[in-house]
Write an enzyme that holds these catalytic residues in place. Structure first.
Site, PDB file in Angstrom:
ATOM      1  N   CYS A 127     -10.531   2.686  -5.152  1.00 23.52           N
ATOM      2  CA  CYS A 127     -10.612   3.057  -3.741  1.00 23.52           C
ATOM      3  C   CYS A 127     -10.680   4.564  -3.698  1.00 23.52           C
ATOM      4  CB  CYS A 127      -9.352   2.546  -3.036  1.00 23.52           C
ATOM      5  SG  CYS A 127      -9.143   3.118  -1.347  1.00 23.52           S
ATOM      6  N   ASP A 171     -12.848   2.387   4.560  1.00 24.42           N
ATOM      7  CA  ASP A 171     -11.671   2.341   5.431  1.00 24.42           C
ATOM      8  C   ASP A 171     -12.027   1.797   6.800  1.00 24.42           C
ATOM      9  OD1 ASP A 171      -9.813   3.186   3.681  1.00 24.42           O
ATOM     10  OD2 ASP A 171      -9.703   5.251   4.386  1.00 24.42           O
ATOM     11  N   ASP A 227       0.842  -1.209   0.000  1.00 23.80           N
ATOM     12  CA  ASP A 227       0.000   0.000   0.000  1.00 23.80           C
ATOM     13  C   ASP A 227       0.874   1.255   0.000  1.00 23.80           C
ATOM     14  OD1 ASP A 227      -2.299   1.876   1.049  1.00 23.80           O
ATOM     15  OD2 ASP A 227      -3.282  -0.043   0.680  1.00 23.80           O
ATOM     16  N   ASP A 228       0.303   2.355   0.394  1.00 24.36           N
ATOM     17  CA  ASP A 228       0.915   3.682   0.374  1.00 24.36           C
ATOM     18  C   ASP A 228       2.286   3.700   1.073  1.00 24.36           C
ATOM     19  OD1 ASP A 228       1.253   6.376   0.209  1.00 24.36           O
ATOM     20  OD2 ASP A 228      -0.550   6.915   1.316  1.00 24.36           O
ATOM     21  N   ASP A 244      -6.214   4.561  -5.592  1.00 28.47           N
ATOM     22  CA  ASP A 244      -6.839   5.330  -4.513  1.00 28.47           C
ATOM     23  C   ASP A 244      -7.129   6.759  -4.962  1.00 28.47           C
ATOM     24  OD1 ASP A 244      -7.759   5.875  -1.967  1.00 28.47           O
ATOM     25  OD2 ASP A 244      -5.907   5.273  -0.943  1.00 28.47           O
ATOM     26  N   MET A 245      -7.957   7.480  -4.216  1.00 29.61           N
ATOM     27  CA  MET A 245      -8.281   8.884  -4.518  1.00 29.61           C
ATOM     28  C   MET A 245      -8.749   9.493  -3.199  1.00 29.61           C
ATOM     29  SD  MET A 245     -11.265  10.869  -5.571  1.00 29.61           S
ATOM     30  CE  MET A 245     -11.491  12.266  -6.616  1.00 29.61           C
ATOM     31  N   ASN A 246      -7.856  10.247  -2.559  1.00 29.26           N
ATOM     32  CA  ASN A 246      -8.096  10.601  -1.164  1.00 29.26           C
ATOM     33  C   ASN A 246      -8.515  12.035  -0.890  1.00 29.26           C
ATOM     34  OD1 ASN A 246      -7.665   8.183   0.448  1.00 29.26           O
ATOM     35  ND2 ASN A 246      -5.637   8.187  -0.475  1.00 29.26           N
TER      36      ASN A 246
END
Ligand code: DGJ
Length: 736
Positions: free
Chosen positions: A527, A549, A367-368, A479-481
């Site tokens: 995500c 989440d 992940d990140d 992802d897109m946060n």
């Protein structure tokens, strides 16, 4: 022929064995709406369904003796300004400032099949005779513009899809200020509205309300479909429940800002409009240009909400999701996010991957935190190359090492974003959406790249292509946060700024399409801070979406239950995480965490090094069991049984198409002392079949009728004393 034009009455009847949809050409040549609901036997004319009355203060749509009055007519794709004071389906501003139009019927075309609506995602057909479509062309002779209303009816599904295309055939430059995907006028207001609303970490909770005169709506103006409201509404008759009653579902295949609005007029008719949100949209339609709206998928059920959901599930699983992964079993994954967050080394990752392999995991997801200078969330986004301090052999080396362990390798990216502290931003400060000379609102220290500009999308594509072509990557978590603020593009003229938000999402779709063209076997998991962009548009590219989440099993029950209103189990990313849970600090049994995550695209998200031997054994067994059932869980028919929104417990079942096997689960919430027994009544089985299941460690034989009508007897007192709160029971049921 499931679409008929009756030339005498000038009526279109779109139907299949379940549903009818009837349109008329009114006396003023605009389209009126006569009926949508359970299938009607076809006849030459349903004109008696046209209600017309020139009420006091009404403006007429024709000269006397006409009584046609648009305020009271049910219409197909109406506009404001000629007597109808409700919200219309579109607004076109002309060079003289007028917004009045009159689109009159000129022709129609009926054909087998269903066309793509590129560049937008849409449902599709694969076989001859699976669907029939009609395009109805209407024309405004003053502005030389037509719009084409397209309807598709599926042969064996209670589904009608709609979309609209505007075509400027003249030389005027027009501005579309609103272009809904559809309008549906019902003759009454005996409905309750269901929508899926919430926020980060509590996405898609089921909300139900009685509708009233005036406006009620769900919407997003955030540039993503959002965690706050899903692009879905259902209109159910009062009294409709899971397995009884009439309901109309409306689901928009779109991932950007949207509006779903229900208007009840003062004479109790109900108008539904759904499409791109007009507040964040204008579109310049120059000479010879066209504009395509997203698709609206309308599902009809006359036997309750479960049937509506099952129709969406089957349609979206097999005719929206596509490509290599559509029918394949999804890999069990381990994601390192809640295990390490951004604090990891290559050795630590390999160690985790080894443990994952030992317990039966098939895909390891990093992940990140692996790229640029990404040691925390203030930096690095945009620099899609490995941080060599953490990963000395880069992603190429790490992915090969993970593959050598016998696992597939997956990677997290957030390609629409940039931190100001990044090489990409320093090289291209004008690539973010922001208004010149004004404050640029940060969110999680990051900014949104201007995907309305092809050169920005292109640059990101090349960075990702470099990564994918040099490494062994089987899966991408995209992802897109953050949401969009200051939606202004430096690549667009002042007049074009209203187009940016829609062009942004077209840019996102185009990047997905390019990557899938080049890497068709890549599995995407979309995500957006969890489930802030869980919509049908995303499913066209990404067969699974990280649901939320919030990984707490109890909280997930509501989220997954709500999500199941529209979206198939196979699309919901769901992981077993550590206790105490990182979002709510709750302690739940490992078995229940597994039983909740089973009903999704299953995986783990915890530090396996911290599991006891006993827990390791339990997760190993969990994975063996999941692999045995995953096809059934993902491809069977899902029935909701007990709603966490209505009482403490939750239950559901998935039944195979041939009804030979099923998997049911009952989730207890809090246990109470000295309570009565419970009969867990299943759904969807064959009442005449004899089934076996394991009950209290013994194999028992029960008929489908017993399981559904008498139920499985459960002793709550014993269950509570033995396992405590948040326990759950999973039943595998197979034909004897
Ligand atoms: C939000 C996602 O939903 C999480 O699963 C995780 O990937 C973080 N972003 C990483 O920043």
């Amino acid at each position: 022929m499931p679409i008929v034009f009756h030339s005498g009455s000038r009526e279109f009847h779109i139907f299949n064995k379940d549903v009818s949809y009837i349109i008329e050409i009114m006396e003023n040549n605009e389209l009126g709406h006569l009926y949508y609901g359970k299938r009607l036997k076809d006849r030459e004319s349903f004109s008696y369904l046209h209600q017309e009355e020139a009420r006091p203060l009404a403006a007429l749509a024709g000269n006397t003796p006409s009584k046609l009055c648009l305020q009271y007519a049910r219409q197909e794709y109406p506009s404001y300004g000629k007597g109808d004071y409700r919200y219309g389906a579109y607004i076109i501003e002309q060079p003289n400032g007028s917004k009045i139009t009159k689109f009159e019927y000129i022709s129609h075309k009926i054909y087998n099949g269903k066309k793509e609506i590129k560049p937008l995602p849409s449902t599709y057909v694969e076989q001859e005779g699976e669907a029939t479509s009609i395009e109805i062309v209407l024309f405004d002779k003053i502005i030389n513009t037509e719009f084409i209303l397209t309807y598709t009816v599926f042969e064996n599904r209670p589904v009608i899809t709609r979309n609209v295309k505007f075509v400027n055939k003249g030389n005027l430059s027009l501005i579309i200020q609103s272009a809904m995907s559809a309008c549906i006028d019902f003759p009454d207001r005996e409905f309750e509205m269901i929508h899926l609303s919430g926020a980060w970490a509590r996405e898609r909770h089921v909300k139900t309300r009685k509708i009233e005169q005036g406006i009620q709506s769900v919407y997003s103006m955030r540039g993503a479909s959002s965690a706050e409201h899903n692009p879905f509404i259902a209109m159910k008759r009062v009294g409709t429940i899971e397995d009884f009653g009439e309901v109309f579902g409306f689901s928009l295949v779109y991932s950007g800002s949207f509006l779903g609005q229900v208007e009840v007029c003062s004479h109790d008719t109900t108008r539904i409009i759904m499409g791109i949100h007009p507040n964040t949209f204008t579109w310049i339609l120059g000479e010879g240009q066209d504009f395509q709206t997203p698709e609206l998928v309308m599902v009809y059920s006359d036997c309750g909400l479960n049937k509506m959901s099952q129709t969406y599930h089957e349609l979206y699983r097999t005719r929206l999701v596509r490509g290599y992964w559509r029918d394949r079993e999804r890999p069990v994954l381990l994601n390192n996010w809640e295990a390490t967050y951004m604090d990891f080394t290559e050795d630590g990752i390999i160690q985790l991957a080894k443990k994952a392999k030992d317990i039966g995991v098939e895909l390891f997801v990093l992940d990140d935190g692996w790229f640029g200078t990404r040691d925390d969330d203030t930096q690095g986004l945009g620099d899609w190359y490995a941080n060599l301090n953490k990963l000395p052999d880069g992603i190429s080396g790490l992915s090969r090492k993970v593959e050598a362990l016998g696992l597939k390798f997956g990677l997290w990216i957030e390609p629409e974003m940039v931190n100001k502290n990044s090489e990409l931003y320093r090289a291209h400060p004008d690539w973010i959406l922001s208004t010149p000379d004004r404050f640029e609102s940060p969110s999680r220290y990051q900014h949104v790249l201007d995907y309305s500009r092809p050169e920005v999308v292109d640059a990101i594509f090349h960075m990702l292509d470099q990564l994918l072509s040099t490494s062994k990557i089987s899966y991408i978590k995209w992802d897109m946060n953050r949401y969009i603020t200051e939606c202004y593009s430096r690549g667009a003229s002042s007049l074009e700024q209203g187009m940016v938000m829609h062009k942004y999402i077209l840019g996102v779709y185009s990047l997905y399409a390019r990557l899938l063209d080049k890497y068709p076997e890549l599995l995407f998991e979309s995500c957006s801070s969890g489930g802030a962009r869980f919509d049908p548009g995303m499913l066209y590219y990404s067969p699974q979406v990280w649901c939320s989440d919030n990984t707490d099993a109890v909280e997930r029950l509501k989220i997954q239950y709500g999500t199941s209103m529209v979206y198939p189990v196979s699309t919901m990313g769901a992981h077993v995480s550590a206790i105490p849970n990182h979002q709510v600090n709750r302690i739940t049994p490992l078995k229940t965490r597994g039983n909740v995550a089973y009903f999704g695209a299953f995986g783990y998200e915890l530090d396996l090094n911290l599991l006891s031997d006993e827990e390791q054994k339990e997760v190993t067994e969990q994975i063996v069991q999941y692999k045995q059932y995953r096809k059934l869980i993902h491809q069977g028919t899902f029935y909701r049984i007990e709603s966490p929104f209505e009482q403490e417990d939750t239950a559901w079942i998935v039944v195979s198409e041939d009804k030979k096997e099923a998997i049911a689960v009952y989730f207890f919430n809090l246990h109470h002392a000295n309570v009565g027994w419970l009969c867990f009544k299943l759904k969807g089985l064959d009442s005449d079949k004899q089934y076996v299941l394991s009950l209290n460690d013994k194999e028992v034989s029960m008929s489908g009728s017993e399981l559904m009508y008498a139920g499985i007897p459960l002793d709550r007192n014993k269950e509570g004393k033995k396992y405590g709160d948040f326990s759950s029971l999973l039943f595998y049921i197979r034909e004897e």
